[in-house]
Design an enzyme around this catalytic site. Structure first.
Site, mmCIF file in Angstrom:
data_model
loop_
_atom_site.group_PDB
_atom_site.id
_atom_site.type_symbol
_atom_site.label_atom_id
_atom_site.label_comp_id
_atom_site.label_asym_id
_atom_site.label_seq_id
_atom_site.Cartn_x
_atom_site.Cartn_y
_atom_site.Cartn_z
ATOM 1 C CE1 TYR A 195 37.955 16.568 3.783
ATOM 2 C CE2 TYR A 195 39.701 16.948 2.199
ATOM 3 C CZ TYR A 195 38.591 16.238 2.615
ATOM 4 O OH TYR A 195 38.138 15.185 1.868
ATOM 5 N N GLY A 201 0.806 -1.219 0.000
ATOM 6 C CA GLY A 201 0.000 0.000 0.000
ATOM 7 C C GLY A 201 0.838 1.268 0.000
ATOM 8 C CE LYS A 226 37.123 11.243 1.334
ATOM 9 N NZ LYS A 226 37.194 11.459 -0.111
ATOM 10 N NE ARG A 267 32.560 13.662 4.093
ATOM 11 C CZ ARG A 267 33.168 14.006 2.961
ATOM 12 N NH1 ARG A 267 34.066 15.000 2.974
ATOM 13 N NH2 ARG A 267 32.900 13.395 1.847
ATOM 14 C CD GLU A 284 -11.736 -3.639 7.891
ATOM 15 O OE1 GLU A 284 -10.983 -2.676 8.087
ATOM 16 O OE2 GLU A 284 -11.581 -4.730 8.463
ATOM 17 C CG ASP A 342 0.145 -1.019 9.043
ATOM 18 O OD1 ASP A 342 0.010 -2.180 9.483
ATOM 19 O OD2 ASP A 342 -0.826 -0.284 8.760
ATOM 20 C CG ASN A 377 50.384 18.728 16.929
ATOM 21 O OD1 ASN A 377 49.524 18.425 17.749
ATOM 22 N ND2 ASN A 377 50.490 19.938 16.414
ATOM 23 C CD GLN A 390 -2.125 -5.518 -3.694
ATOM 24 O OE1 GLN A 390 -1.445 -4.939 -2.844
ATOM 25 N NE2 GLN A 390 -3.429 -5.700 -3.569
ATOM 26 N NE ARG A 415 -5.714 5.178 6.684
ATOM 27 C CZ ARG A 415 -6.122 4.047 7.253
ATOM 28 N NH1 ARG A 415 -6.836 4.085 8.366
ATOM 29 N NH2 ARG A 415 -5.793 2.877 6.740
HETATM 30 C C1 UD1 Z 1 -6.518 -3.452 8.505
HETATM 31 C C2 UD1 Z 1 -7.677 -4.439 8.668
HETATM 32 C C3 UD1 Z 1 -8.442 -4.086 9.942
HETATM 33 C C4 UD1 Z 1 -7.516 -4.119 11.138
HETATM 34 C C5 UD1 Z 1 -6.285 -3.232 10.915
HETATM 35 C C6 UD1 Z 1 -5.269 -3.497 11.984
HETATM 36 C C7 UD1 Z 1 -8.407 -5.045 6.395
HETATM 37 C C8 UD1 Z 1 -9.435 -4.850 5.371
HETATM 38 N N1 UD1 Z 1 -8.554 -4.361 7.539
HETATM 39 O O1 UD1 Z 1 -7.071 -2.175 8.298
HETATM 40 O O2 UD1 Z 1 -9.506 -5.015 10.163
HETATM 41 O O3 UD1 Z 1 -8.216 -3.718 12.304
HETATM 42 O O4 UD1 Z 1 -5.671 -3.498 9.645
HETATM 43 O O5 UD1 Z 1 -4.197 -2.594 11.897
HETATM 44 O O6 UD1 Z 1 -7.491 -5.830 6.208
HETATM 45 N N2 UD1 Z 1 -1.868 -3.387 1.744
HETATM 46 C C9 UD1 Z 1 -1.435 -3.991 0.582
HETATM 47 N N3 UD1 Z 1 -2.216 -3.928 -0.532
HETATM 48 C C10 UD1 Z 1 -3.435 -3.312 -0.529
HETATM 49 C C11 UD1 Z 1 -3.866 -2.688 0.668
HETATM 50 C C12 UD1 Z 1 -3.086 -2.753 1.785
HETATM 51 O O7 UD1 Z 1 -0.360 -4.578 0.545
HETATM 52 O O8 UD1 Z 1 -4.075 -3.314 -1.585
HETATM 53 C C13 UD1 Z 1 -1.022 -3.438 2.934
HETATM 54 C C14 UD1 Z 1 -0.585 -2.070 3.377
HETATM 55 O O9 UD1 Z 1 0.680 -1.734 2.815
HETATM 56 C C15 UD1 Z 1 -0.510 -2.210 4.901
HETATM 57 C C16 UD1 Z 1 -1.427 -3.375 5.227
HETATM 58 O O10 UD1 Z 1 -1.740 -3.998 4.002
HETATM 59 O O11 UD1 Z 1 0.791 -2.510 5.331
HETATM 60 C C17 UD1 Z 1 -2.701 -2.959 5.941
HETATM 61 O O12 UD1 Z 1 -3.391 -2.006 5.156
HETATM 62 P P1 UD1 Z 1 -4.119 -0.776 5.819
HETATM 63 O O13 UD1 Z 1 -4.725 0.035 4.747
HETATM 64 O O14 UD1 Z 1 -3.227 -0.117 6.781
HETATM 65 O O15 UD1 Z 1 -5.322 -1.523 6.627
HETATM 66 P P2 UD1 Z 1 -6.212 -0.900 7.765
HETATM 67 O O16 UD1 Z 1 -7.190 0.025 7.168
HETATM 68 O O17 UD1 Z 1 -5.362 -0.380 8.845
HETATM 69 CA CA CA Z 2 -3.113 -0.184 9.085
#
Ligand code: UD1
Ligand code: CA
Length: 509
Positions: free
Chosen positions: A386, A24, A371, A353, A174, A122, A397, A91, A28
């Site tokens: 330098y 993702g 460096k 450095r 959700e 995350d 020295n 993906q 946000r």
């Molecule tokens: C998600 C869960 C939610 C949970 C929360 C916990 C879903 C639908 N929801 O929500 O129930 O409470 O985590 O933190 O799973 N990602 C992809 N590809 C995509 C979308 C997302 O790889 O198409 C990855 C993102 O990079 C991220 C992770 O999936 O690391 C979670 O995505 P995020 O959008 O943060 O999910 P939440 O809305 O937090």
């Molecule tokens: Ca999340």
């Protein structure tokens, strides 16, 4: 880091694989950078999010990448030293967490029928021990799918765990799709799952996208399993802190502060004094010996190792440095990829450095930049120098204002200086050049060719004196000012230099 954590594997007879979703953008975050590359305690969050799975020995560990796929892959490969278990699945279009997990299936060998852990990229505070407990509980339950839930007074944006009348988990809804009643549910989905590979193969493709965000939700697996009559278990954890998913800059800062405080507490418990823990920014992989004192506003990052009884006064930025016992870093030291021996004195305001190596008992003083400089034991450069691409011997020295002239516009060249030399102030060494042992270089010398052992080198212009010159100079000017209305060009305003005042000769005041 937790990759090296000893993780109990005795109770894991069946094969184990893992999938982490990291494709993702993280809308946000409002960033051009993929969310999982944003840093916590100096390292991209994907590293600590993945560490528990790698530490548990899952194989393969499949990382689903999309946004900045190449960078995310490079960061992961580098952090885990190209661990053989790592696989990457692309993906290309982010269509939701369910779709991301489906993309990972391609990287799972067809003959794999064990358990699969699924986490999000995350969740940087997750511990291997917690995931191991989930796995054990999942295996004991014999269910198709298990996940970790937490009760939260303010469930916010997390997915809600909906239970049926009998108290069994029925679905995850959700927050954006939840009815007002569902939104009141305090039990939330942390996003740590264990499932059998065979269940995933049969169910991931069945996820639809008929919801508020038009996305394929991984969380729909729960309802799919229940519809098929397969048991799903939610194992409740006591606290959210370990499962906090980072979605915004504010959450990033909060979790960063929590991680830093945890690191700082560990260091203090191990005998390190932090004058102001709130402004000590110390990375997870940093080691610091007992009785070292870290002043305010200090960043120590990367794989730095700081010895014992080291004193860092404050306002320092250090990355990937090794610093020996009893070194004293005065205010304002910046150092990167350096090895500093014991009992050195650095700063104030020194810039060390990459490739700087001090053997020990050295002084690198104010406004000195080094460096790729290898400096022998006891050698000092105390002011305004330098030293780049240089090899300097022991007990030499380096005077104030010495410069190694290392760059000719195309290539960098080395300067070699021997043991026990006195390199006078304002010397320039035009590299490549060599100064032998026991040499004296007169101040102001431009060293152009090799100086043999034991020699004095100098390139002074002969000094001449004109007795009485200064008084004559002032007289000439003051006479000009008094003469009717006509001032010589550049003359000072009257009174600037009263008659008989001593000229300052141009020296600094
Ligand atoms: C998600 C869960 C939610 C949970 C929360 C916990 C879903 C639908 N929801 O929500 O129930 O409470 O985590 O933190 O799973 N990602 C992809 N590809 C995509 C979308 C997302 O790889 O198409 C990855 C993102 O990079 C991220 C992770 O999936 O690391 C979670 O995505 P995020 O959008 O943060 O999910 P939440 O809305 O937090
Ligand atoms: Ca999340």
């Amino acid at each position: 880091m937790s990759t090296t954590e000893q993780v109990e594997q005795a109770h894991q007879p069946a094969a184990l694989a893992a999938i982490t979703l990291a494709a993702g953008l993280g809308t946000r975050m409002r960033s051009a950078r993929a969310k999982v590359l944003h840093e916590l305690a100096g390292a991209p969050m994907i590293i600590s999010s993945l560490a528990p799975l790698v530490a548990m020995g899952a194989n393969p560990v499949i990382v689903v990448v999309g946004h900045q796929a190449a960078q995310v892959e490079a960061v992961v490969r580098n952090a885990f030293e190209n661990a053989a278990s790592l696989r990457f699945a692309l993906q290309a279009e982010q269509r939701g967490t369910g779709h991301a997990a489906l993309c990972a299936l391609d990287a799972l060998p067809a003959e794999f029928h064990g358990d699969v852990l699924i986490t999000y990229g995350d969740m940087p505070r997750l511990h291997a021990a917690t995931v191991t407990s989930l796995l054990r509980a999942h295996r004991d339950s014999g269910g198709a799918l298990s996940f970790i839930s937490v009760e939260l007074a303010e469930p916010g944006a997390y997915g809600r765990v909906v239970r049926d009348r009998a108290g069994h988990v029925a679905a995850i809804v959700e927050a954006k799709d939840a009815s007002p009643a569902e939104r009141e549910i305090c039990e939330i989905n942390t996003g740590v799952y264990a499932a059998s590979a065979d269940f995933l193969r049969g169910a991931l493709g069945a996820i639809g996208s008929n919801n508020a965000q038009g996305e394929y939700y991984l969380t729909d697996l729960v309802a799919i399993a229940r519809h098929r009559g397969l048991p799903v278990e939610a194992f409740k954890a006591a606290q959210i802190s370990e499962f906090a998913g980072i979605n915004s800059r504010e959450e990033l800062a909060q979790v960063d502060a929590e991680i830093r405080m945890a690191i700082n507490r560990k260091l203090m418990a191990a005998g390190v004094t932090l004058i102001d823990p709130a402004t000590a920014y110390i990375g997870e992989q940093v080691e610091i010996g007992a009785d070292s004192v870290i002043g305010p506003n200090v960043q120590i990052l990367g794989r730095s190792r700081i010895g014992s009884a080291v004193r860092i006064e404050g306002t320092a930025w250090l990355r990937d440095v090794v610093i020996g016992d009893r070194c004293h870093l005065k205010i304002g030291v910046r150092a990167e990829e350096c090895r500093i021996g014991e009992d050195c004195e650095l700063g104030p305001f020194a810039n060390l450095r990459e490739g700087t190596e001090l053997e020990g008992h050295n002084r690198i003083g104010n406004f000195v930049e080094t460096k790729k400089a290898r400096v022998g034991r006891g050698t000092k450069a105390s002011h305004l120098s330098y030293l780049g691409d240089a090899t300097i011997g022991r007990d030499t020295n380096i005077g104030c204002g010495v410069i190694t002239v290392n760059y000719d516009g195309y290539d960098k060249h080395r300067t070699v200086i021997g043991d026990r030399c006195m390199v006078g102030c304002d010397t320039q060494l035009i590299a490549p050049v060599k100064v032998g042992d026991d040499c004296y270089i007169a101040s102001g010398t431009t060293v152009l060719r090799e100086v043999p052992d034991g020699s004095l080198a100098m390139s002074h212009h002969p000094q001449r004196e004109k007795p009485g010159w200064t008084a004559a100079w002032h007289q000439r000017h003051q006479a000009g000012e008094k003469s009717a209305g006509v001032k010589p060009a550049g003359a000072k305003p009257a009174g600037a230099k009263p008659a008989g005042a001593k000229p300052n000769g141009g020296s600094q005041s």
